[in-house]
Every structure is written in C-alpha cells, then in structure tokens.
Design an enzyme around this catalytic site. Structure first.
Site, PDB file in Angstrom:
ATOM      1  CG  MET A  56     -42.635  42.318   8.290  1.00 36.23           C
ATOM      2  SD  MET A  56     -41.967  43.965   8.586  1.00 36.23           S
ATOM      3  CE  MET A  56     -42.108  44.692   6.963  1.00 36.23           C
ATOM      4  CG  LEU A  59     -49.656  36.661   5.162  1.00 35.78           C
ATOM      5  CD1 LEU A  59     -49.887  35.279   5.750  1.00 35.78           C
ATOM      6  CD2 LEU A  59     -48.190  37.037   5.247  1.00 35.78           C
ATOM      7  CG  HIS A 112     -46.260  36.498   2.333  1.00 32.67           C
ATOM      8  ND1 HIS A 112     -46.885  37.608   1.814  1.00 32.67           N
ATOM      9  CD2 HIS A 112     -45.155  36.944   2.983  1.00 32.67           C
ATOM     10  CE1 HIS A 112     -46.195  38.679   2.150  1.00 32.67           C
ATOM     11  NE2 HIS A 112     -45.135  38.318   2.846  1.00 32.67           N
ATOM     12  N   GLY A 137     -38.240  34.479   0.767  1.00 36.30           N
ATOM     13  CA  GLY A 137     -38.416  34.692  -0.660  1.00 36.30           C
ATOM     14  C   GLY A 137     -37.185  35.298  -1.318  1.00 36.30           C
ATOM     15  CE  LYS A 146     -41.132  41.161  -2.886  1.00 34.40           C
ATOM     16  NZ  LYS A 146     -40.648  42.400  -2.202  1.00 34.40           N
ATOM     17  CG  ASP A 147     -37.526  40.825   0.547  1.00 36.33           C
ATOM     18  OD1 ASP A 147     -37.451  42.058   0.408  1.00 36.33           O
ATOM     19  OD2 ASP A 147     -38.608  40.222   0.657  1.00 36.33           O
ATOM     20  CD  GLN A 166     -35.680  39.625   4.778  1.00 33.92           C
ATOM     21  OE1 GLN A 166     -36.065  40.637   5.339  1.00 33.92           O
ATOM     22  NE2 GLN A 166     -36.535  38.741   4.263  1.00 33.92           N
ATOM     23  CB  SER A 210     -44.300  43.861  -3.211  1.00 32.96           C
ATOM     24  OG  SER A 210     -44.009  44.720  -2.127  1.00 32.96           O
ATOM     25  CB  SER A 211     -47.109  43.788   1.587  1.00 32.64           C
ATOM     26  OG  SER A 211     -47.058  42.412   1.922  1.00 32.64           O
TER      27      SER A 211
END
Length: 282
Positions: free
Chosen positions: A31, A34, A38, A148, A150-151, A154, A186-187
C-alpha cells in the site's frame, strides 16, 4: 530503469512478454509508503526470481468508514526510489477507478481464518484484502508472492485463499523487520508523536516477554495472555484491542501450547493502531 504502469491491461502485457521469454516473476503487493520491511520483501523476490513486480495501491475496500484511508501516508517518489534500489523491474500503481470501475460488484470473502484477531474489530478488512489480492494475482500472474510476517493473519488468509481457489502461485512469508529499539516497522509509525513513539515500544517488549515465557516452559495460554495484557496495561498511552493466541495456520483459538502457535497483539497508542506477533513451534 524501472517501468511504471497504471493500467491493468498494460501491466498484463509487460508480464506476458516476460513469461514469453521464460522468466520467473516475483510479486510484492504493497500500500506504498515503503520502508525497510517492504524492502526486505523486494530483496527476497529479486533474489528468487528473474523479474519483480511491486504494486503500490492504497486499497479503499479494506478500510472501514471510521479508519484512516484519507490520512494513510503516501510518497510515491520515495516508493519508486526504494523499488529501484531493491531490484524491482515494474511498479503497478493503479487508481481506485482502475481496479474498481463503475458497477464493480464482485468480491472474494472468507470464513474461518478471518473470524479472530483483526477480523473482530475490522469486520470488512479481509474481504477487501482477499478481493484486491485476487485481482492483483490475476493481473500480475506471479510465480511467487511475498508477504511480511508482521501481518501474520493476512499471510494465513492469503495462503488459505490460494489453496482453496487453486491459484498457481507460491506464497512466501518473510520475517518481521524491526527498528533498532525493537518496534516493528510499519507505515503507521509515522502517525506517532515523540511520546507515543516511546510508548509504542510496549508492543515489542510485550512480544519479546511472551516469547521468552514460552521458551522457558510456560504451558498455560491463559497465564501467558494475562501476563502480556498486564504488561501492556502498565503503559498509560496504550489501549488494548486484543491479546490472543491462535493456531498459526487456521487462526483458530487454542487453549494449549501445541503445534505452531501464533501469539498476536493489536494496541492503540493514542489514535494509532499497531500490531505485532510471534510464532512459537511447540
């Protein structure tokens, strides 16, 4: 020089030519905004494949009306630079209208792995994730796709979708990338004030504490989660969304430490919702 496309058909033409040449294709869906997390995915994709495609698309379908779609950070120039430096060959950067044209009414939904953790507080989220990833897989036709850890939920959801729908793509999970002080990249870290940034360390500290408890022989899931909750509650700026343990593959709740255990947390620091996790193999 990296190629940038905005139309699905043009993107498909580029990929088709790569495939015609017998080249393997790695894909990293993002998304945007980055960071090093990423970059690690793109680096891995470049190592494993002849060509790498990255999508940069803030997917409106996975945001609830009260979430941060409009404020979600964006910096496409910086994204392009990072992709080039990491060895990506193509960036697919569509508009919402390109992926969801007028009259769009088809969705990919799932039960089971989407019911717990983030699925409880973000009920439409994974429907949006599954729909957009399905569309991107259809456009890019990758041999391998990189996500990743982290998710973690998902990642499990995408793996289940690929298996259930017989998609010819290998889904590869990559390790969480952390800041020097432990905070997961994290973004959304950009939203944090200076005080909130310090407070956010309670997530990684709690994750490391929980991991140590299991490695030291803790057998009780309830004792583990209670200790982790208490640790987070000691931080005044933190508000717990969830602290939970599930089977790492099915995302079903568990009451015993056995198999692959995913211990995951979601915590609001101020108004910013952050997640972190670890997997323990019993």
């Amino acid at each position: 020089m990296i190629k940038i496309t905005t139309a699905a058909e043009e993107t498909r033409e580029v990929i088709t030519e790569w495939k015609r040449q017998g080249l393997s294709v790695g894909f990293v869906p993002t998304m945007g905004f980055l960071h090093e997390g990423h970059k690690s995915l793109i680096d891995k994709a470049a190592k494993d494949n002849d060509r790498v495609a990255v999508s940069v698309f803030v997917n409106p379908m996975q945001f609830s009306p009260n979430e941060d779609l409009d404020k979600y950070p964006r910096d496409f120039a910086a994204d392009t630079k990072l992709c080039e430096e990491s060895g990506a060959d193509l960036i697919f950067h569509p508009t919402p209208e390109e992926l969801y044209p007028d009259g769009f009414c088809s969705f990919v939904d799932m039960t089971g792995p989407t019911a717990e953790l983030c699925g409880k507080s973000r009920p439409i989220h994974f429907r949006g994730v599954c729909t957009v990833v399905n569309k991107l897989f259809n456009i890019i036709q990758p041999d391998r796709a990189y996500f990743g850890q982290k998710d973690a939920q998902q990642l499990a959801v995408i793996r289940r979708m690929v298996k259930d729908l017989n998609m010819p793509v290998e889904v590869i999970g990559c390790p969480i990338i952390r800041e020097a002080d432990g905070l997961a990249k994290s973004s959304r870290n950009k939203y944090l004030s200076e005080d909130e940034r310090k407070a956010a360390l309670i997530l990684s500290k709690t994750i490391f504490m929980g991991e140590k408890m299991l490695k030291n022989g803790e057998k009780s899931i309830s004792a583990l989660l209670e200790a982790m909750r208490k640790n987070i509650e000691a931080e005044p700026l933190a508000k717990i969304d969830y602290v939970d343990a599930v089977d790492a593959d099915s995302i079903r709740k568990i009451d015993a430490v056995q198999g692959r255990v995913l211990v995951a947390i979601a915590v609001y620091i101020g108004k910013t919702r952050l997640i972190d996790n670890f997997i323990f193999e019993a």
